[in-house]
Design an enzyme around this catalytic site. Structure first.
Site, PDB file in Angstrom:
ATOM      1  N   GLU A  51       0.814  -1.222   0.000  1.00  0.00           N
ATOM      2  CA  GLU A  51       0.000   0.000   0.000  1.00  0.00           C
ATOM      3  C   GLU A  51       0.848   1.272   0.000  1.00  0.00           C
ATOM      4  O   GLU A  51       0.463   2.281  -0.585  1.00  0.00           O
ATOM      5  CB  GLU A  51      -0.932   0.025   1.215  1.00  0.00           C
ATOM      6  CG  GLU A  51      -2.072  -0.978   1.154  1.00  0.00           C
ATOM      7  CD  GLU A  51      -1.739  -2.310   1.796  1.00  0.00           C
ATOM      8  OE1 GLU A  51      -2.639  -3.150   1.947  1.00  0.00           O
ATOM      9  OE2 GLU A  51      -0.546  -2.508   2.162  1.00  0.00           O
ATOM     10  N   PHE A 113     -12.036  -6.710  14.081  1.00  0.00           N
ATOM     11  CA  PHE A 113     -10.922  -7.221  13.262  1.00  0.00           C
ATOM     12  C   PHE A 113     -10.579  -6.229  12.155  1.00  0.00           C
ATOM     13  O   PHE A 113     -11.442  -5.791  11.405  1.00  0.00           O
ATOM     14  CB  PHE A 113     -11.308  -8.574  12.655  1.00  0.00           C
ATOM     15  CG  PHE A 113     -10.252  -9.126  11.732  1.00  0.00           C
ATOM     16  CD1 PHE A 113      -9.016  -9.526  12.225  1.00  0.00           C
ATOM     17  CD2 PHE A 113     -10.494  -9.222  10.362  1.00  0.00           C
ATOM     18  CE1 PHE A 113      -8.051 -10.028  11.369  1.00  0.00           C
ATOM     19  CE2 PHE A 113      -9.525  -9.720   9.503  1.00  0.00           C
ATOM     20  CZ  PHE A 113      -8.298 -10.125  10.002  1.00  0.00           C
ATOM     21  N   MET A 466      24.249   9.294   3.492  1.00  0.00           N
ATOM     22  CA  MET A 466      24.130  10.615   4.109  1.00  0.00           C
ATOM     23  C   MET A 466      24.324  10.546   5.617  1.00  0.00           C
ATOM     24  O   MET A 466      24.963  11.423   6.221  1.00  0.00           O
ATOM     25  CB  MET A 466      22.780  11.255   3.771  1.00  0.00           C
ATOM     26  CG  MET A 466      22.668  12.709   4.203  1.00  0.00           C
ATOM     27  SD  MET A 466      23.900  13.774   3.438  1.00  0.00           S
ATOM     28  CE  MET A 466      23.062  14.211   1.911  1.00  0.00           C
TER      29      MET A 466
END
Length: 559
Positions: A51, A113, A466
């Site tokens: 997602e 749930f 970095m």
């Protein structure tokens, strides 16, 4: 006509001209996905590997096209996996609508749930969000979400829909929703005050941020710069708003900005700030920022005025409209001596890097040469991001996509997929560090599944570059948890997911690999092996003023 909530979602997306959505299904959002299946000839759904990849893809699609990006997720962990992408879009003012589905209304608040209060979670990182508990309110909520996402200063909006609402039916009528949009009238007094500041200035500097790109004001900025007769610098988000190959352009401002821009802004007597928010990465020590200058700030968001840096001139409004008004009233200025002084800095302090071996800057310069500056460059976050901003001359808006505000490692791959789908005729290259690539490298499988021919360049120094650079400079070379000394082979990984994998260890090998990738027509991963100790220069130390910028040569002299 009676329609279910799921049907209303699809009809509203079609009303808004949405032709592509990015997402991942689950139980709570099944009704919506069932309707998507029936309308697959009108709306393309891109199934990402995660997602978070969907949210970044919607973001990249929005940044590259200027349209609203759309992502979908189910309840619970599906919805929370969108959060980083929503926050990324919020920090960089990207128009996005995230549609999630939740457990049924009767189950809300009962720890059911896969239940989560996603509206509550995302409240601080959205322009607005809705939880729609009545199907009669659904169409209005979705329509308003799109208006809010793109109106004024853009940003993400979340619409959360309980599953039973997607199943319920109500009367639906196609149309638009009325809003209480307030038409902002430009304050003529502020325009006149700004013109007075400009005319009085002997040494002006123009500083361009991401708001200029959102406003599509690049032509107006060009005209303004010629009229005011000033040098130009930009933020990471402002790349391409002013041509990076023009003689007046002096590079990026701030922590890894050029010496020319940092010195020039510190010495100017007027700083015209166009659509920038004075990030700490730009200002350094805010008390010492542009201390010799009066500051004129042009922005659509009044909340950004005097937030980080006190300014003396203010124009609130759409940047394109403001600049049109200023250009109309401003006569050509002449600051030849000042401009030549800054151009002298450009010659004295050019960006440079070691020319032996394969290097980060060399990789970016080769990409620029091979693409003739016409590609969409996407980045992750870190050293490679800075090199991509420094050594590629962006001449058009919406050609540099990067997580500037949140600094999201893992942003670029999903965003590059969204950008390529939104702009199929453009070459799209994601520049990543090996640490960032690991975050969401599973999205290579998404690119392969849909044959999205992105080019993934991994600047592989086997460290978190970095962070290691900071450890090297400020933490006594104590490399705590930044060495990636495992055996991950990105070429084999790419091949395992169905992409083309190429390793480059020399400049010649990279040039050959890039040429092949540009003509291959399928997803390609190029694993570029560079030295672990390569650094981004110049640099401003934390807490220092931007005119205290230093590079490797300065360090050697100091030692």
């Amino acid at each position: 006509m009676q329609k279910s909530g799921a049907e209303i979602v699809i009809e509203c997306l079609k009303e808004q001209g949405v032709d592509t959505v990015f997402g991942f299904p689950g139980g709570a959002i099944l009704n919506v996905y069932d309707e998507l299946y029936k309308h697959s000839d009108e709306i393309t759904h891109v199934l990402t590997s995660h997602e978070q990849g969907a949210s970044h893809a919607a973001d990249g699609y929005a940044r590259a096209t200027g349209k609203v990006g759309v992502c979908l997720a189910t309840s619970g962990p599906g919805a929370t996996n969108l959060v980083t992408g929503i926050a990324t879009a919020y920090m960089d003012s990207v128009p996005m609508v995230a549609i999630t589905c939740n457990v049924g209304v009767s189950l809300l608040g009962k720890d059911s749930f896969q239940e989560i209060d996603i509206a509550g979670i995302t409240m601080p990182i959205t322009k607005h969000n809705y939880i729609v508990k009545d199907v009669k309110d659904l169409a209005t909520a979705i329509r308003k979400a799109f208006i809010i996402a793109k109106q004024g200063r853009p940003g993400p909006v979340l619409v959360d829909i309980p599953k039973d609402v997607t199943a319920s039916k109500t009367d639906f009528k196609s149309g638009v929703v009325k809003t209480n949009k307030v038409e902002r009238v430009l304050n003529e007094k502020s325009i006149d005050a700004a013109l007075k500041m400009i005319r009085k200035s002997k040494a002006p500097y123009v500083f361009v941020g991401g708001g200029a790109i959102i406003s599509e004001a690049d032509q107006e900025i060009w005209e303004f710069v010629q009229k005011i007769d000033a040098p130009v610098c930009d933020t990471l988000m402002g790349k391409g708003a002013y041509p990076g190959n023009d003689k007046r352009y002096t590079g990026m401002l701030g922590m890894h900005g050029t010496k020319t821009a940092n010195y020039g802004v510190s010495e100017c007597d007027l700083l015209v700030v166009i659509g920038a928010r004075f990030s700490d990465r730009v200002t350094g020590n805010a008390k010492k920022f542009a201390r010799n200058a009066k500051i004129l700030q042009i922005d659509i968001d009044e909340a950004e005025i005097n937030k980080n840096v006190l300014v003396q001139g203010i124009i609130i409004g759409d940047i394109k409209e403001v600049l049109q008004k200023l250009n109309e009233k401003l006569e050509p200025q002449n600051h030849e001596t000042w401009v030549n002084r800054i151009l002298g800095y450009k010659q004295k302090y050019p960006l440079s890097y070691p020319t032996h071996g394969l290097t980060g800057p060399g990789i970016v310069e080769e990409i620029y040469k091979e693409t003739k500056g016409e590609a969409i460059i996407v980045t992750e976050v870190g050293q490679h991001q800075m090199w991509a901003s420094q050594f590629y001359a962006y001449t058009k808006p919406r050609t540099f996509l990067s997580s500037g505000g949140l600094g999201t490692m893992g942003y670029g791959l999903g965003a590059s997929i969204g950008a390529k789908i939104g702009c199929p005729d453009k070459v799209v290259i994601n520049v990543a560090g090996d640490g960032c690539f690991r975050m969401n490298m599973n999205e290579i499988a998404t690119a392969v599944r849909y044959n999205v021919p992105i080019i993934q360049v991994v600047v592989n120094n086997h460290v978190l570059g970095m962070v290691r650079q900071w450890q090297d400079l400020f933490y006594g070379k104590r490399y705590s948890a930044t060495v990636l000394n495992d055996q991950v082979d990105f070429v084999l990984l790419a091949e395992a997911m169905g992409a083309k994998g190429i390793r480059a260890t020399t400049k010649q090998e990279f040039k050959k690999a890039l040429k092949e990738a540009l003509t291959f027509g399928k997803p390609v991963v190029i694993d570029c092996q560079i030295d672990s100790d390569e650094k981004v220069w110049p640099m401003v130390a934390p807490g220092a003023a931007i005119d205290e910028v230093f590079d490797e040569t300065d360090m050697e002299k100091k030692e």
